[in-house]
Design a protein around this motif. Structure first.
Motif, PDB file in Angstrom:
ATOM      1  N   UNK A   3       0.835  -1.164   0.038  1.00 15.62           N
ATOM      2  CA  UNK A   3       0.084  -0.024   0.008  1.00 15.62           C
ATOM      3  C   UNK A   3       0.730   1.164  -0.117  1.00 15.62           C
ATOM      4  N   UNK A   4       0.316   2.216  -0.686  1.00 17.09           N
ATOM      5  CA  UNK A   4       0.880   3.547  -0.536  1.00 17.09           C
ATOM      6  C   UNK A   4      -0.078   4.589   0.081  1.00 17.09           C
ATOM      7  N   UNK A   5       0.851   5.461   1.230  1.00 17.50           N
ATOM      8  CA  UNK A   5       0.003   6.378   2.005  1.00 17.50           C
ATOM      9  C   UNK A   5      -0.123   7.716   1.245  1.00 17.50           C
ATOM     10  N   UNK A   6      -1.275   8.290   1.226  1.00 14.72           N
ATOM     11  CA  UNK A   6      -1.533   9.493   0.604  1.00 14.72           C
ATOM     12  C   UNK A   6      -1.603  10.696   1.450  1.00 14.72           C
ATOM     13  N   UNK A   7      -2.140  10.542   2.587  1.00 12.81           N
ATOM     14  CA  UNK A   7      -2.490  11.741   3.639  1.00 12.81           C
ATOM     15  C   UNK A   7      -2.518  10.981   4.854  1.00 12.81           C
ATOM     16  N   UNK A   8      -2.060  11.942   5.612  1.00 14.84           N
ATOM     17  CA  UNK A   8      -1.917  11.328   7.100  1.00 14.84           C
ATOM     18  C   UNK A   8      -2.537  12.762   8.199  1.00 14.84           C
ATOM     19  N   UNK A   9      -2.887  12.231   9.323  1.00 11.28           N
ATOM     20  CA  UNK A   9      -3.341  13.217  10.246  1.00 11.28           C
ATOM     21  C   UNK A   9      -3.264  12.693  11.512  1.00 11.28           C
ATOM     22  N   UNK A  10      -2.532  13.535  12.675  1.00  8.64           N
ATOM     23  CA  UNK A  10      -2.376  12.973  13.663  1.00  8.64           C
ATOM     24  C   UNK A  10      -3.323  13.528  14.925  1.00  8.64           C
ATOM     25  N   UNK A  11      -3.735  12.838  16.021  1.00  3.10           N
ATOM     26  CA  UNK A  11      -4.539  13.324  17.070  1.00  3.10           C
ATOM     27  C   UNK A  11      -3.481  14.127  17.833  1.00  3.10           C
ATOM     28  N   UNK A  12      -4.081  15.153  18.711  1.00  6.42           N
ATOM     29  CA  UNK A  12      -2.822  16.063  19.412  1.00  6.42           C
ATOM     30  C   UNK A  12      -2.226  15.332  20.510  1.00  6.42           C
ATOM     31  N   UNK A  13      -2.904  14.175  21.199  1.00  4.02           N
ATOM     32  CA  UNK A  13      -2.204  13.278  22.034  1.00  4.02           C
ATOM     33  C   UNK A  13      -1.502  12.145  21.510  1.00  4.02           C
ATOM     34  N   UNK A  14      -1.332  12.182  20.279  1.00  2.00           N
ATOM     35  CA  UNK A  14      -0.515  11.124  19.525  1.00  2.00           C
ATOM     36  C   UNK A  14      -1.248   9.745  19.380  1.00  2.00           C
ATOM     37  N   UNK A  15      -2.212   9.514  20.025  1.00  3.51           N
ATOM     38  CA  UNK A  15      -2.798   8.129  20.145  1.00  3.51           C
ATOM     39  C   UNK A  15      -3.489   7.601  18.838  1.00  3.51           C
ATOM     40  N   UNK A  16      -3.968   8.464  17.766  1.00  8.92           N
ATOM     41  CA  UNK A  16      -4.566   8.104  16.638  1.00  8.92           C
ATOM     42  C   UNK A  16      -4.101   8.786  15.613  1.00  8.92           C
ATOM     43  N   UNK A  17      -3.790   8.126  14.696  1.00  8.22           N
ATOM     44  CA  UNK A  17      -3.777   8.551  13.192  1.00  8.22           C
ATOM     45  C   UNK A  17      -4.898   8.175  12.208  1.00  8.22           C
ATOM     46  N   UNK A  18      -5.227   9.317  11.524  1.00  6.94           N
ATOM     47  CA  UNK A  18      -6.102   9.065  10.635  1.00  6.94           C
ATOM     48  C   UNK A  18      -5.351   9.099   9.084  1.00  6.94           C
ATOM     49  N   UNK A  19      -5.766   8.200   8.282  1.00  8.04           N
ATOM     50  CA  UNK A  19      -4.789   7.990   6.999  1.00  8.04           C
ATOM     51  C   UNK A  19      -5.535   7.594   5.750  1.00  8.04           C
ATOM     52  N   UNK A  57      -2.499   3.790  18.004  1.00  6.66           N
ATOM     53  CA  UNK A  57      -1.262   3.358  18.262  1.00  6.66           C
ATOM     54  C   UNK A  57      -1.064   2.391  19.390  1.00  6.66           C
ATOM     55  N   UNK A  58      -1.923   2.614  20.395  1.00  8.58           N
ATOM     56  CA  UNK A  58      -1.564   1.812  21.439  1.00  8.58           C
ATOM     57  C   UNK A  58      -1.834   0.270  21.354  1.00  8.58           C
ATOM     58  N   UNK A  59      -2.732  -0.020  20.729  1.00  9.63           N
ATOM     59  CA  UNK A  59      -3.327  -1.516  20.239  1.00  9.63           C
ATOM     60  C   UNK A  59      -2.643  -1.854  18.981  1.00  9.63           C
ATOM     61  N   UNK A  60      -2.247  -1.073  18.211  1.00 12.18           N
ATOM     62  CA  UNK A  60      -1.840  -1.248  16.826  1.00 12.18           C
ATOM     63  C   UNK A  60      -2.593  -1.669  15.958  1.00 12.18           C
ATOM     64  N   UNK A  61      -4.116  -1.332  15.843  1.00 11.18           N
ATOM     65  CA  UNK A  61      -4.967  -1.677  15.075  1.00 11.18           C
ATOM     66  C   UNK A  61      -5.245  -0.591  14.102  1.00 11.18           C
TER      67      UNK A  61
END
Lengths: 168, 158
Positions: free
Chosen positions: A90-106, A121-125
């Motif tokens: 897969x090839x990432x196109x866009x990414x955004x991070x929550x302020x506490x660094x816990x979640x990424x939207x991609x 991130x904490x559970x790696x799912x």
């Protein structure tokens, strides 16, 4: 004396008029944080799509012709492991991070699919978010909690923005 | 697949792109193409209304908006008269700050940290994409979430 009086008057009017025109606008020089930039980013590597959290930055990094998502802790200046996020197919196109660094939207391209996903991130799912009606996501932004997304979507040749509130 | 609630907006009229949410999720910045001029628009997601901007209704084309925690600061790339600038508007004081881009670098995207103390800028330089971080902490006040405080190493505590 009279000339002095008129000059003073002229410059006071000029000053008042200029201040009114500028309307509280300041021009400021920005200086890069050279030490931090040199420590975080390698000059030989291409970085794009930055997204800042409280103390992290995520970006798309090109290593040997392949993009991957990279997260850096700006305090410790270390790469943060993101198990299960970057895949060879897969090839990432866009990414955004929550302020506490816990979640990424991609958004990523995988085979002929463009997918919108949330990474915890904490559970790696990774969890896929379905767009209804169907559309092709292009860019994503996450709020500080990681539970509200704004997505740029292509539908019938037009760009729209859709806001999605996740349950849980 | 996750279950989601979709917020119905009035976002269907024109081509719109580059969405950016405030940290509290209450404000949305996006770029709307008005007569071919990409223009920043700010919306209150609680009522769907457009929030007027004092300084950022000009200096188009705009691109890559970014918002702080409470949406106090909005940063955007602008290109008035072929000069590329980062413009930050402080919606609390009504002031705006223009940051010319140093050197021959072409800015492409930006991200404001949630408290507005840092700015990350993606630039094109010598055929490569680079990211540079800029310190804004001495130039503008922080925008902090309600009830939060900062420790001395700038990390946020609830």
């Amino acid at each position: 004396m009279k000339l002095n009086y008129y000059l003073k008057k002229y410059f006071s009017y000029y000053f008042i008029f200029s201040s009114f025109l500028l309307g509280g606008c300041s021009r400021i020089n920005m200086r890069p944080m050279y030490g931090l930039n040199d420590a975080l980013f390698q000059s030989s590597t291409s970085y794009r799509e930055p997204s800042l959290g409280n103390k992290w930055i995520v970006s798309l990094v090109n290593y040997q012709g392949k993009d991957k998502i990279e997260m850096i802790d700006m305090n410790s200046r270390k790469r943060v492991p993101l198990p299960g996020l970057n895949r060879a197919d897969s090839q990432p196109i866009s990414v955004s991070l929550s302020a506490n660094g816990e979640r990424l939207a991609l958004i990523r391209q995988r085979a002929d699919q463009t997918e919108l996903l949330i990474y915890r991130r904490r559970v790696g799912t990774l969890q896929r978010i379905e767009l209804i009606p169907k559309g092709i996501p292009r860019r994503v932004s996450l709020d500080s909690s990681g539970k509200v997304l704004a997505v740029q979507v292509s539908r019938e040749g037009k760009w729209d923005v859709e806001v999605i509130r996740l349950k849980g | 697949m996750r279950k989601v609630d979709r917020i119905q907006g009035q976002f269907q009229i024109l081509n719109q792109h580059d969405p950016a949410l405030s940290g509290n999720g209450e404000t949305l910045a996006l770029i709307v193409d008005y007569n071919g001029r990409p223009t920043l628009q700010l919306r209150d997601l609680r009522n769907g209304k457009i929030i007027p901007l004092r300084h950022l209704s000009r200096n188009q084309p705009h691109s890559s908006p970014s918002l702080s925690w409470n949406g106090r600061y909005i940063a955007v790339l602008a290109q008035p008269r072929n000069k590329r600038l980062v413009i930050i508007e402080d919606r609390l004081t009504g002031r705006s700050y223009q940051f010319p881009i140093p050197g021959e670098r072409i800015p492409v995207r930006l991200s404001l940290s949630p408290d507005a103390s840092q700015l990350a800028l993606q630039i094109a330089e010598k055929g490569k994409w680079r990211i540079q971080l800029f310190d804004l902490s001495k130039k503008i006040e922080r925008d902090m979430p309600r009830g939060a405080r900062f420790s001395n190493n700038s990390s946020l505590e609830d």
